[in-house]
Design a protein around this motif. Structure first.
Motif, short mmCIF file in Angstrom:
data_model
loop_
_atom_site.label_atom_id
_atom_site.label_comp_id
_atom_site.label_asym_id
_atom_site.label_seq_id
_atom_site.Cartn_x
_atom_site.Cartn_y
_atom_site.Cartn_z
N ALA A 37 0.83 -1.20 0.00
CA ALA A 37 0.00 0.00 0.00
C ALA A 37 0.87 1.25 0.00
O ALA A 37 0.58 2.23 -0.72
N VAL A 38 1.94 1.24 0.80
CA VAL A 38 2.86 2.39 0.83
C VAL A 38 3.51 2.56 -0.54
O VAL A 38 3.62 3.67 -1.07
N LEU A 185 0.35 -8.90 5.60
CA LEU A 185 0.53 -8.99 4.15
C LEU A 185 1.59 -8.00 3.70
O LEU A 185 1.57 -6.84 4.09
N ARG A 186 2.53 -8.49 2.88
CA ARG A 186 3.60 -7.61 2.38
C ARG A 186 3.30 -7.18 0.94
O ARG A 186 3.14 -6.01 0.67
N PHE A 201 3.92 -12.69 2.97
CA PHE A 201 3.60 -12.13 4.29
C PHE A 201 4.89 -11.92 5.09
O PHE A 201 5.83 -12.71 4.98
N ASP A 202 4.91 -10.87 5.93
CA ASP A 202 5.96 -10.68 6.93
C ASP A 202 5.45 -11.27 8.25
O ASP A 202 4.25 -11.18 8.55
N GLN A 203 6.36 -11.85 9.02
CA GLN A 203 5.99 -12.44 10.31
C GLN A 203 6.53 -11.57 11.44
O GLN A 203 7.59 -10.95 11.33
N ASP A 204 5.79 -11.56 12.58
CA ASP A 204 6.21 -10.87 13.80
C ASP A 204 6.60 -9.41 13.51
O ASP A 204 7.75 -9.00 13.72
N VAL A 205 5.64 -8.67 13.04
CA VAL A 205 5.84 -7.25 12.70
C VAL A 205 5.58 -6.39 13.94
O VAL A 205 4.48 -6.42 14.50
N ASP A 206 6.60 -5.66 14.37
CA ASP A 206 6.48 -4.83 15.57
C ASP A 206 6.18 -3.38 15.20
O ASP A 206 6.79 -2.82 14.27
N ILE A 207 5.25 -2.79 15.94
CA ILE A 207 5.02 -1.35 15.89
C ILE A 207 5.37 -0.82 17.27
O ILE A 207 4.74 -1.20 18.26
#
Length: 222
Positions: A37-38, A185-186, A201-207
């Protein structure tokens, strides 16, 4: 070391949805836009086949607030009996209201053109010593002038932004927001120009502190 050509913008609007594929028939939004999306938002300002946009991070600049959103869908993907009766399908979703983000990316030479660059692009490349540098300069000019390749959106096409441009001095990162997404989803088309769909997909995505850093590009498993 290869020089990086950084680009950035701020975007906000009344409504957004970054659809989680695991939310099924009633789509729910991620709190922040996906990698693809970005990438699409930057390419809405300027798209050149010879240059690839690589998103780096997003900063969340408004509280995350969810709201129910109903759509009466009347398109060809309805069930046959609904089409025969002329009935619409009511799509229920959970969207974000009043979101604001700062987006960061770099422009680099596109190694995923798959030999499908247009004659116009080849002619442009013959006049350019550094395509990513040229992209950066053109992008910044277009962002300042408010020019688009197409209208950027906040997820769905009907969710148009109320602001797209340079960082506004009054905008602040929403540092109170922290979250870990087990999967995000990447990309749907990670293999470049006119390639087949391949869901990554990316796993364990931290914000953390309102900041999401996208994983470096690797050969993701499907």
């Amino acid at each position: 070391m290869t020089k990086k050509y950084e680009i950035q913008l701020e975007i906000s609007g009344p409504t957004a949805i970054w659809t989680r594929p695991d939310s099924g028939d009633c789509p729910v939004s991620y709190p922040a836009p996906t990698y693809s999306a970005v990438k699409g938002i930057f390419e809405a300002i300027l798209f050149i086949q010879a240059v690839e946009i690589v998103p780096c991070k997003v900063e969340i600049c408004a509280p995350i607030v969810y709201h129910t959103y109903n759509t009466n869908y009347g398109g060809p993907l309805r069930k046959s009996d609904q089409i025969n009766k002329g009935a619409s399908y009511q799509l229920l979703s959970s969207v974000l209201v009043n979101p604001c983000y700062r987006l960061y990316a770099v422009a680099q030479s596109n190694v995923k053109t798959n030999g499908r660059v247009s004659e116009k692009t080849l002619a442009w490349l013959s006049r350019t010593t550094s395509a990513p540098h040229a992209y950066q300069e053109m992008f910044n000019r277009r962002l300042k002038r408010g020019q688009n390749h197409y209208i950027p959106c906040l997820g769905w096409k009907e969710f148009t932004p109320d602001y797209v441009g340079a960082f506004r001095p009054e905008t602040r990162v929403y540092t109170d927001f922290n979250m870990t997404l087990s999967s995000m989803l990447r990309q749907v088309f990670p293999d470049g120009l006119r390639s087949e769909a391949r869901y990554v997909f990316d796993q364990d995505v931290d914000i953390r502190g309102g900041e999401l850093k996208y994983h470096p590009e690797v050969d993701h498993a499907q």
